[in-house]
Design a protein around this motif. Structure first.
Motif, mmCIF file in Angstrom:
data_model
loop_
_atom_site.group_PDB
_atom_site.id
_atom_site.type_symbol
_atom_site.label_atom_id
_atom_site.label_comp_id
_atom_site.label_asym_id
_atom_site.label_seq_id
_atom_site.Cartn_x
_atom_site.Cartn_y
_atom_site.Cartn_z
ATOM 1 N N LEU A 25 0.739 -0.721 -0.063
ATOM 2 C CA LEU A 25 0.045 0.004 0.260
ATOM 3 C C LEU A 25 1.248 1.448 0.132
ATOM 4 C CD1 LEU A 25 -2.593 -1.309 2.731
ATOM 5 C CD2 LEU A 25 -3.097 -1.090 -0.233
ATOM 6 N N GLY A 26 1.942 1.549 0.215
ATOM 7 C CA GLY A 26 2.991 1.949 0.712
ATOM 8 C C GLY A 26 3.738 2.190 -1.029
ATOM 9 N N THR A 27 3.113 4.132 -1.462
ATOM 10 C CA THR A 27 4.461 4.970 -2.515
ATOM 11 C C THR A 27 6.030 4.718 -2.595
ATOM 12 O OG1 THR A 27 2.045 6.070 -2.466
ATOM 13 C CG2 THR A 27 3.990 6.686 -3.801
ATOM 14 N N GLY A 28 5.770 3.929 -3.762
ATOM 15 C CA GLY A 28 6.994 3.568 -3.572
ATOM 16 C C GLY A 28 8.460 2.201 -3.498
ATOM 17 N N GLN A 29 7.031 1.891 -2.391
ATOM 18 C CA GLN A 29 7.661 0.296 -2.062
ATOM 19 C C GLN A 29 7.327 -1.152 -2.978
ATOM 20 O OE1 GLN A 29 5.217 -0.311 1.521
ATOM 21 N NE2 GLN A 29 6.729 0.771 3.202
ATOM 22 N N ALA A 30 8.502 -1.822 -2.825
ATOM 23 C CA ALA A 30 8.204 -3.100 -3.332
ATOM 24 C C ALA A 30 7.089 -3.565 -3.013
ATOM 25 C CB ALA A 30 9.601 -3.490 -4.069
ATOM 26 N N ASP A 31 5.990 -5.134 -3.487
ATOM 27 C CA ASP A 31 5.297 -5.888 -3.138
ATOM 28 C C ASP A 31 6.046 -7.278 -3.085
ATOM 29 O OD1 ASP A 31 3.778 -4.160 -4.651
ATOM 30 O OD2 ASP A 31 3.188 -5.359 -6.726
ATOM 31 N N PRO A 32 5.540 -7.647 -1.538
ATOM 32 C CA PRO A 32 6.101 -8.357 -0.659
ATOM 33 C C PRO A 32 6.363 -9.735 -1.498
ATOM 34 C CG PRO A 32 3.842 -8.139 -0.285
ATOM 35 C CD PRO A 32 4.311 -7.251 -1.583
ATOM 36 N N GLN A 48 -3.759 -11.968 8.961
ATOM 37 C CA GLN A 48 -3.232 -10.466 10.323
ATOM 38 C C GLN A 48 -2.565 -9.387 9.364
ATOM 39 O OE1 GLN A 48 -0.437 -12.738 12.960
ATOM 40 N NE2 GLN A 48 -1.511 -13.231 13.930
ATOM 41 N N ALA A 49 -2.076 -9.474 8.175
ATOM 42 C CA ALA A 49 -1.417 -7.958 7.068
ATOM 43 C C ALA A 49 -2.731 -7.256 6.722
ATOM 44 C CB ALA A 49 -1.385 -8.888 6.206
ATOM 45 N N ASP A 50 -4.021 -7.394 6.994
ATOM 46 C CA ASP A 50 -5.110 -6.927 6.562
ATOM 47 C C ASP A 50 -5.307 -5.704 6.541
ATOM 48 O OD1 ASP A 50 -7.821 -6.761 5.516
ATOM 49 O OD2 ASP A 50 -8.706 -7.392 6.907
ATOM 50 N N GLY A 51 -5.024 -4.196 6.130
ATOM 51 C CA GLY A 51 -4.655 -3.317 6.315
ATOM 52 C C GLY A 51 -3.202 -2.686 5.582
ATOM 53 N N TYR A 53 -1.627 -4.184 3.567
ATOM 54 C CA TYR A 53 -1.576 -4.617 1.790
ATOM 55 C C TYR A 53 -2.592 -4.266 1.260
ATOM 56 C CZ TYR A 53 3.305 -6.110 3.309
ATOM 57 O OH TYR A 53 4.208 -6.364 4.352
ATOM 58 N N ASP A 54 -2.302 -4.422 0.258
ATOM 59 C CA ASP A 54 -3.140 -4.925 -1.031
ATOM 60 C C ASP A 54 -3.822 -6.340 -0.776
ATOM 61 O OD1 ASP A 54 -5.948 -5.177 -2.457
ATOM 62 O OD2 ASP A 54 -5.310 -3.564 -4.077
ATOM 63 N N LEU A 55 -5.456 -5.950 -0.243
ATOM 64 C CA LEU A 55 -4.992 -8.381 -0.302
ATOM 65 C C LEU A 55 -6.071 -8.584 -1.472
ATOM 66 C CD1 LEU A 55 -4.578 -8.813 3.665
ATOM 67 C CD2 LEU A 55 -3.471 -9.096 2.529
ATOM 68 N N SER A 56 -6.267 -7.210 -2.134
ATOM 69 C CA SER A 56 -7.927 -8.049 -2.689
ATOM 70 C C SER A 56 -7.792 -8.947 -4.274
ATOM 71 C CB SER A 56 -8.652 -6.750 -3.609
ATOM 72 O OG SER A 56 -7.479 -6.512 -4.582
ATOM 73 N N ALA A 57 -6.691 -9.270 -4.198
ATOM 74 C CA ALA A 57 -6.002 -10.363 -4.849
ATOM 75 C C ALA A 57 -5.317 -11.471 -4.434
ATOM 76 C CB ALA A 57 -5.811 -9.893 -6.809
ATOM 77 N N ALA A 58 -5.143 -11.441 -3.005
ATOM 78 C CA ALA A 58 -4.692 -12.679 -2.512
ATOM 79 C C ALA A 58 -5.065 -13.549 -2.636
ATOM 80 C CB ALA A 58 -4.274 -12.099 -0.908
ATOM 81 N N ALA A 59 -4.242 -14.761 -2.856
ATOM 82 C CA ALA A 59 -4.609 -16.225 -3.046
ATOM 83 C C ALA A 59 -3.585 -16.684 -2.620
ATOM 84 C CB ALA A 59 -4.574 -16.186 -4.536
ATOM 85 N N ILE A 60 -3.616 -18.461 -1.959
ATOM 86 C CA ILE A 60 -2.580 -18.862 -1.202
ATOM 87 C C ILE A 60 -2.468 -20.429 -2.275
ATOM 88 C CG2 ILE A 60 -1.834 -20.740 0.397
ATOM 89 C CD1 ILE A 60 -3.662 -18.320 2.479
#
Length: 89
Positions: A25-32, A48-51, A53-60
């Motif tokens: 969610l941070g500007t200029g930060q790399a995606d994990p 626990q990462a909700d809020g 990171y953008d988790l809208s497309a998260a998949a496991i």
């Protein structure tokens, strides 16, 4: 996801899993970048990462290729059902 399916996933909590689709969610930060971790840890991380990171497309993904990945709705349902037990295990 019905209760028997959730129980099956819970029993597989130690299987290797991969997290994908998470955006910073941070500007200029790399995606994990996530390496394989146990399924239970992957589910706990997403919840626990909700809020953070953008988790809208998260998949496991876990198991063999025929096993469909877990999306946000399934992850939240699993956590609601087994979250406390995942914290203890």
């Amino acid at each position: 996801m019905d209760k028997p399916a959730m129980a099956s996933v819970f029993r597989m909590r130690h299987q290797p899993a991969t997290i994908s689709g998470i955006r910073s969610l941070g500007t200029g930060q790399a995606d994990p970048i996530f390496h394989s971790k146990p399924l239970g840890e992957a589910i706990r991380f997403i919840v626990q990462a909700d809020g953070q990171y953008d988790l809208s497309a998260a998949a496991i993904t876990y198991g063999d290729r025929s096993t469909p990945p877990l999306g946000g709705r399934e992850i939240k349902a699993l956590w609601a059902e087994y979250g406390q037990r995942w914290m203890e295990a």
